[in-house]
Design a protein around this motif. Structure first.
Motif, PDB file in Angstrom:
ATOM      1  N   UNK A  16       0.833  -1.206   0.000  1.00 52.59           N
ATOM      2  CA  UNK A  16       0.000   0.000   0.000  1.00 52.59           C
ATOM      3  C   UNK A  16       0.865   1.252   0.000  1.00 52.59           C
ATOM      4  N   UNK A  17       1.917   1.232   0.795  1.00 55.30           N
ATOM      5  CA  UNK A  17       2.810   2.395   0.863  1.00 55.30           C
ATOM      6  C   UNK A  17       3.457   2.665  -0.488  1.00 55.30           C
ATOM      7  N   UNK A  18       4.005   1.648  -1.113  1.00 53.16           N
ATOM      8  CA  UNK A  18       4.676   1.838  -2.398  1.00 53.16           C
ATOM      9  C   UNK A  18       3.688   2.323  -3.456  1.00 53.16           C
ATOM     10  N   UNK A  19       2.488   1.768  -3.434  1.00 58.58           N
ATOM     11  CA  UNK A  19       1.499   2.121  -4.452  1.00 58.58           C
ATOM     12  C   UNK A  19       0.932   3.530  -4.259  1.00 58.58           C
ATOM     13  N   UNK A  20       0.791   3.986  -3.013  1.00 58.72           N
ATOM     14  CA  UNK A  20       0.011   5.194  -2.736  1.00 58.72           C
ATOM     15  C   UNK A  20       0.815   6.420  -2.314  1.00 58.72           C
ATOM     16  N   UNK A  21       1.997   6.231  -1.736  1.00 58.88           N
ATOM     17  CA  UNK A  21       2.680   7.366  -1.110  1.00 58.88           C
ATOM     18  C   UNK A  21       3.190   8.339  -2.165  1.00 58.88           C
ATOM     19  N   UNK A  22       2.832   9.625  -2.008  1.00 57.51           N
ATOM     20  CA  UNK A  22       3.180  10.626  -3.015  1.00 57.51           C
ATOM     21  C   UNK A  22       3.693  11.940  -2.440  1.00 57.51           C
ATOM     22  N   UNK A  23       3.696  12.128  -1.121  1.00 61.29           N
ATOM     23  CA  UNK A  23       3.945  13.460  -0.567  1.00 61.29           C
ATOM     24  C   UNK A  23       5.054  13.477   0.488  1.00 61.29           C
ATOM     25  N   UNK A  24       6.287  13.228   0.083  1.00 60.29           N
ATOM     26  CA  UNK A  24       7.399  13.388   1.030  1.00 60.29           C
ATOM     27  C   UNK A  24       7.568  14.849   1.423  1.00 60.29           C
ATOM     28  N   UNK A  25       8.268  15.061   2.518  1.00 55.53           N
ATOM     29  CA  UNK A  25       8.571  16.421   2.956  1.00 55.53           C
ATOM     30  C   UNK A  25       9.605  17.060   2.025  1.00 55.53           C
ATOM     31  N   UNK A  26       9.678  18.379   2.072  1.00 61.27           N
ATOM     32  CA  UNK A  26      10.700  19.072   1.290  1.00 61.27           C
ATOM     33  C   UNK A  26      12.105  18.655   1.736  1.00 61.27           C
ATOM     34  N   UNK A  27      12.255  18.389   3.035  1.00 58.63           N
ATOM     35  CA  UNK A  27      13.554  17.914   3.516  1.00 58.63           C
ATOM     36  C   UNK A  27      13.913  16.585   2.864  1.00 58.63           C
ATOM     37  N   UNK A  28      12.914  15.701   2.718  1.00 57.95           N
ATOM     38  CA  UNK A  28      13.174  14.399   2.102  1.00 57.95           C
ATOM     39  C   UNK A  28      13.564  14.554   0.632  1.00 57.95           C
ATOM     40  N   UNK A  29      12.877  15.436  -0.100  1.00 59.42           N
ATOM     41  CA  UNK A  29      13.242  15.666  -1.503  1.00 59.42           C
ATOM     42  C   UNK A  29      14.682  16.173  -1.610  1.00 59.42           C
ATOM     43  N   UNK A  30      15.019  17.153  -0.777  1.00 62.21           N
ATOM     44  CA  UNK A  30      16.373  17.721  -0.827  1.00 62.21           C
ATOM     45  C   UNK A  30      17.417  16.669  -0.473  1.00 62.21           C
ATOM     46  N   UNK A  31      17.134  15.884   0.545  1.00 58.25           N
ATOM     47  CA  UNK A  31      18.092  14.853   0.955  1.00 58.25           C
ATOM     48  C   UNK A  31      18.209  13.771  -0.107  1.00 58.25           C
ATOM     49  N   UNK A  32      17.112  13.436  -0.776  1.00 54.72           N
ATOM     50  CA  UNK A  32      17.157  12.435  -1.840  1.00 54.72           C
ATOM     51  C   UNK A  32      18.067  12.884  -2.976  1.00 54.72           C
ATOM     52  N   UNK A  33      18.027  14.172  -3.304  1.00 49.42           N
ATOM     53  CA  UNK A  33      18.945  14.678  -4.343  1.00 49.42           C
ATOM     54  C   UNK A  33      20.395  14.524  -3.900  1.00 49.42           C
ATOM     55  N   UNK A  34      20.657  14.806  -2.627  1.00 53.30           N
ATOM     56  CA  UNK A  34      22.009  14.625  -2.107  1.00 53.30           C
ATOM     57  C   UNK A  34      22.426  13.160  -2.154  1.00 53.30           C
ATOM     58  N   UNK A  35      21.498  12.267  -1.820  1.00 48.46           N
ATOM     59  CA  UNK A  35      21.807  10.832  -1.833  1.00 48.46           C
ATOM     60  C   UNK A  35      22.138  10.354  -3.244  1.00 48.46           C
ATOM     61  N   UNK A  36      21.376  10.826  -4.226  1.00 46.79           N
ATOM     62  CA  UNK A  36      21.638  10.433  -5.606  1.00 46.79           C
ATOM     63  C   UNK A  36      23.010  10.900  -6.057  1.00 46.79           C
ATOM     64  N   UNK A  37      23.322  12.163  -5.823  1.00 48.45           N
ATOM     65  CA  UNK A  37      24.621  12.686  -6.269  1.00 48.45           C
ATOM     66  C   UNK A  37      25.764  12.033  -5.505  1.00 48.45           C
ATOM     67  N   UNK A  38      25.601  11.862  -4.198  1.00 53.13           N
ATOM     68  CA  UNK A  38      26.663  11.255  -3.401  1.00 53.13           C
ATOM     69  C   UNK A  38      26.922   9.820  -3.842  1.00 53.13           C
ATOM     70  N   UNK A  39      25.866   9.073  -4.126  1.00 51.52           N
ATOM     71  CA  UNK A  39      26.018   7.677  -4.526  1.00 51.52           C
ATOM     72  C   UNK A  39      26.736   7.556  -5.867  1.00 51.52           C
ATOM     73  N   UNK A  40      26.358   8.406  -6.826  1.00 42.49           N
ATOM     74  CA  UNK A  40      27.040   8.363  -8.114  1.00 42.49           C
ATOM     75  C   UNK A  40      28.501   8.799  -7.974  1.00 42.49           C
ATOM     76  N   UNK A  41      28.766   9.733  -7.072  1.00 39.75           N
ATOM     77  CA  UNK A  41      30.153  10.109  -6.808  1.00 39.75           C
ATOM     78  C   UNK A  41      30.949   8.962  -6.226  1.00 39.75           C
ATOM     79  N   UNK A  42      30.349   8.240  -5.280  1.00 38.96           N
ATOM     80  CA  UNK A  42      31.025   7.069  -4.705  1.00 38.96           C
ATOM     81  C   UNK A  42      31.326   6.032  -5.778  1.00 38.96           C
ATOM     82  N   UNK A  43      30.393   5.861  -6.717  1.00 41.16           N
ATOM     83  CA  UNK A  43      30.599   4.912  -7.810  1.00 41.16           C
ATOM     84  C   UNK A  43      31.788   5.322  -8.669  1.00 41.16           C
ATOM     85  N   UNK A  44      31.928   6.616  -8.945  1.00 42.18           N
ATOM     86  CA  UNK A  44      33.047   7.077  -9.770  1.00 42.18           C
ATOM     87  C   UNK A  44      34.392   6.840  -9.072  1.00 42.18           C
ATOM     88  N   UNK A  45      34.426   7.067  -7.759  1.00 40.55           N
ATOM     89  CA  UNK A  45      35.669   6.831  -7.029  1.00 40.55           C
ATOM     90  C   UNK A  45      36.038   5.353  -7.038  1.00 40.55           C
TER      91      UNK A  45
END
Length: 502
Positions: free
Chosen positions: A41-70
């Protein structure tokens, strides 16, 4: 809904299909386990993370791809990459960042997940179980890229980075909330089981699956059970811990794909007496999910900022850095070194005796503290055999005493604190000592998030520039600085940006 490849047998079940909805009274199968339903139900329905979560998710994406490059700079990692069968490239497959490989999504998930995880430098979440939620990016990036390319080719709306970030928030949350009260490590199983479950659930949704499909894919992941933690502990510590996440995320994606071909799920995968997950893996304890999923995990994720080290040791290494100026010229005068830590660190990274390889060393509290005291810094190269030959390291390790501080253990599990405290104090033969340096929250903790932003940005720039020329590095960094442009970009275009330089 996303169309499967032409000629594929992949098909999607309707919500009202009786076989896929075993809660019907006339079904011979038991009702689905409640946790499978709640997560679906959570995966199917959840649509409204906090602004903090959106901002942190962007950081997680960039940090993870950076770790991959290293990680691409390490030959031991490079040998794990590419198609499973040599020379079996897929011309229209998912590009593996920083390489020339293009692979089918399952092989791509293994490659990307392995790159992100290899150096133990990606983000972390600690609770009764611990783990690295960015491990799920292997599966999510691979299948999001695949869907984005197919949608674009068909003239439909592509799967964009904002869609990926929402999927990432959900995968982080599933792995994290399952970790809050369920300790796989105490049963001898590895935390990547929760990676597999999260990847299976969210990949199913990315592929267009229904909530029933999501529940079935989750059941498959739990039916799999888990790998043993033997490869993380003496006497078997080895490099498998660096590719276990890639393996788990790829398996989760594969389970999603076969579910959407019509493969049945297992409604009592958790609760079946004797044969179910609860009895076999958790020794009869029911899998717990007392916190409703939302975006708590993403908001509370821990970044590894300044150095790659098992996260329970991060504050201990910070303490060692602080003590370095006071002790590095008095090594022969040291009588003993006292380290106070949490129960989890005491149990998993308190190691004495020989350390046989980099995987052994980066999971040894004493080794990491010794490096910090000696050099005032810690890099991936410090885990190499060349550095380990320095006799001063083992001499310092022999003088260390590791004790649990009960307060640290309590605060570690307190959901309002989630501290990862350590303290280090050095005593000299003349009876003098340094102060006891105590740090409760590491630099990557939510409570130090603002302080961490500039160092996290520097980490990203250094990691990207280790693989790409300055012009492309600048192009990538600028994209990650522009949230609106990043989120609007199709996932396939993001991965194309990370293609290997000629």
């Amino acid at each position: 809904m996303w169309d499967p490849p032409k000629g594929s047998t992949l098909s999607f079940q309707k919500d009202d299909d009786a076989r896929m909805n075993p809660s019907h009274d006339d079904s011979p199968l038991p009702r689905r386990d409640d946790i499978l339903l709640r997560l679906a139900d959570y995966v199917a329905d959840y649509q409204e993370p906090s602004q903090e979560a959106w901002k942190t998710a962007r950081l997680c994406l960039s940090d993870s791809l950076g770790c991959a490059m290293l990680a691409l700079n390490h030959p031991e990692c490079m040998r794990m990459l590419g198609p499973i069968v040599p020379e079996s490239h897929t011309l229209e497959g998912t590009p593996i960042p920083g390489t020339g490989f293009r692979l089918d999504p399952v092989a791509a998930a293994f490659n990307i997940g392995t790159l992100i995880r290899w150096l133990d430098f990606n983000d972390t979440f600690l609770a009764s179980e611990w783990g690295h939620p960015s491990d799920n990016l292997g599966a999510l990036l691979a299948i999001a890229d695949n869907r984005s390319r197919r949608e674009t080719a068909a003239g439909r709306e592509p799967f964009r980075v904002r869609d990926l970030l929402l999927s990432l928030i959900k995968a982080y949350e599933i792995q994290g909330v399952l970790s809050l009260q369920n300790s796989l490590n105490r049963e001898g199983f590895d935390h990547v089981l929760f990676v597999k479950a999260a990847s299976a659930a969210v990949a199913t949704q990315i592929l267009g699956g229904t909530r029933d499909n999501i529940a079935d894919a989750l059941s498959q992941a739990f039916i799999d059970g888990g790998s043993l933690r033997a490869y993380r502990h003496a006497p078997n510590t080895g490099s498998r811990k660096s590719w276990a996440a890639g393996d788990a995320s790829a398996r989760g994606l594969w389970l999603a794909l076969i579910t959407l071909r019509g493969e049945m799920g297992y409604p009592a995968a958790l609760s079946a007496p004797h044969w179910g997950f609860n009895d076999v893996v958790l020794s009869g304890k029911p899998l717990a999910l007392d916190q409703n999923p939302g975006c708590y995990v993403m908001e509370n994720i821990l970044f590894k900022i300044a150095f790659p080290a098992e996260f329970h040791a991060q504050t201990a290494v910070e303490c060692a850095f602080a003590l370095h100026p006071r002790v590095h010229q008095r090594l022969e005068e040291i009588d003993r070194i006292e380290i106070h830590t949490q129960e989890s660190a005491k149990r998993i990274i308190d190691k004495t005796g020989p350390l046989h390889n980099p995987a052994d060393r980066d999971h040894c509290l004493q080794y990491m503290v010794a490096i910090g005291l000696l050099f005032g810094k810690l890099t991936a190269d410090h885990y190499s055999g060349e550095t380990a030959k320095d006799p001063r390291i083992d001499a310092l390790r022999d003088k260390m005493r590791v004790e649990e501080d009960p307060r640290y253990s309590r605060d570690y599990l307190n959901p309002k604190k989630r501290s990862i405290a350590n303290a280090v104090q050095v005593f000299f033969r003349d009876g003098s000592s340094t102060e006891k340096v105590e740090i409760e929250y590491p630099l990557g903790h939510r409570r130090r998030r603002q302080e961490a932003l500039d160092p996290l940005q520097l980490k990203l720039e250094n990691n990207i520039s280790s693989r790409f020329h300055p012009e492309k590095t600048h192009q990538i960094i600028n994209l990650f600085h522009d949230a609106a442009r990043l989120e609007d970009k199709p996932v396939c275009e993001l991965l194309d940006l990370f293609q290997h330089d000629a």
